[in-house]
Design an enzyme around this catalytic site. Sequence first.
Site, short mmCIF file in Angstrom:
data_model
loop_
_atom_site.label_atom_id
_atom_site.label_comp_id
_atom_site.label_asym_id
_atom_site.label_seq_id
_atom_site.Cartn_x
_atom_site.Cartn_y
_atom_site.Cartn_z
CG ASP A 41 -2.03 0.98 1.14
OD1 ASP A 41 -2.25 1.54 0.05
OD2 ASP A 41 -2.71 1.21 2.16
NE ARG A 89 -1.57 6.51 1.32
CZ ARG A 89 -1.88 5.58 2.21
NH1 ARG A 89 -1.83 5.86 3.50
NH2 ARG A 89 -2.22 4.38 1.82
NE ARG A 134 -3.28 -1.62 4.03
CZ ARG A 134 -4.51 -1.67 3.57
NH1 ARG A 134 -5.33 -2.60 3.97
NH2 ARG A 134 -4.93 -0.78 2.69
CG ASN A 161 -7.18 -2.14 -6.62
OD1 ASN A 161 -6.23 -2.89 -6.47
ND2 ASN A 161 -7.55 -1.27 -5.67
C1 FPP Z 1 -1.58 0.49 -3.37
O1 FPP Z 1 -1.19 1.81 -3.57
C2 FPP Z 1 -1.12 -0.37 -4.41
C3 FPP Z 1 -1.91 -0.92 -5.39
C4 FPP Z 1 -3.31 -0.67 -5.55
C5 FPP Z 1 -1.37 -1.84 -6.34
C6 FPP Z 1 -0.07 -2.49 -6.00
C7 FPP Z 1 0.68 -2.48 -7.23
C8 FPP Z 1 2.01 -2.46 -7.38
C9 FPP Z 1 2.99 -2.56 -6.29
C10 FPP Z 1 2.56 -2.26 -8.70
C11 FPP Z 1 1.95 -3.15 -9.70
C12 FPP Z 1 2.48 -4.52 -9.64
C13 FPP Z 1 2.00 -5.43 -10.47
C14 FPP Z 1 2.71 -6.73 -10.62
C15 FPP Z 1 0.77 -5.16 -11.23
P1 FPP Z 1 -2.30 2.91 -3.62
O2 FPP Z 1 -2.44 3.32 -5.03
O3 FPP Z 1 -3.55 2.41 -2.98
O4 FPP Z 1 -1.64 4.02 -2.77
P2 FPP Z 1 -2.39 5.12 -1.91
O5 FPP Z 1 -3.21 4.40 -0.88
O6 FPP Z 1 -1.28 5.88 -1.33
O7 FPP Z 1 -3.22 5.92 -2.88
#
Ligand code: FPP
Length: 238
Positions: free
Chosen positions: A11, A15, A179, A59
Amino acid sequence: MKPAHVAIIMDGNGRWAEARGLPRRAGHRAGVEALRKAVRSAGELGINWLTVYAFSSENWSRPRSEVNDLMGLLRLFIRRDLAELHQNGVRVRIIGDRENLEKDIKSLLLEAENLTAENTSMNLVIAFNYGARDEIVRAAKSLFADVQAGKITADDIDIDGFGNRLDTAGIPDPDLIIRTSGEQRLSNFLLWQAAYAEFVFLPCHWPDFGRCELETALATFNARERRFGGVGAREAAL
Ligand code: FPP
């Protein structure tokens, strides 16, 4: 004790990017780099199973452009990294609902699983279009279909049998769930499998997760006493 299976909710990409004045996709790109490092570090530290939450069934509600970015990154990750993973003896498995994924992604996922099927050094499980409630409902439907077809009766259904209908059939339950980014919730990740998992929440955003952070989580895990519903060693001795 070292955990045999570590699962990670990656996660904080967004950010991380916002804090640098970058677009969210730059955060996801940096997230893939952190994922590469995490697989290497886990292998070096003797972790047998690593599961990562790459794309949840929720997502899809993100803006179309971000969904496309994440799909593109999965394609890129498999195309670029599959050979190296295979060379290093990593077996790749995918959990989640593949039915409605684009055709080329479905084939890439299958290719990754087939190519690495005989590898035994380490297991990388990618949760993609994964939601635990969806997984549990799909398992229930599959059992119901077998009951209706007369293959099994309701009395045949037990915990192991149910677990074998989940996407994670044959995969040990996670011992440790990490996490990043300070959030302290499961967000529909491995709800069934997390029954006895230990949780470690780290403040760093996923792109900043490296070997040091993994080692910190492992040390925290190591200091925990796991009871699995029983009593601890101290109490048992009284
Ligand atoms: C959370 O960050 C992350 C995700 C929704 C996706 C995780 C994806 C990766 C690490 C990269 C992609 C990897 C593959 C193999 C597809 P967020 O966007 O929810 O962050 P935030 O909560 O800060 O907005």
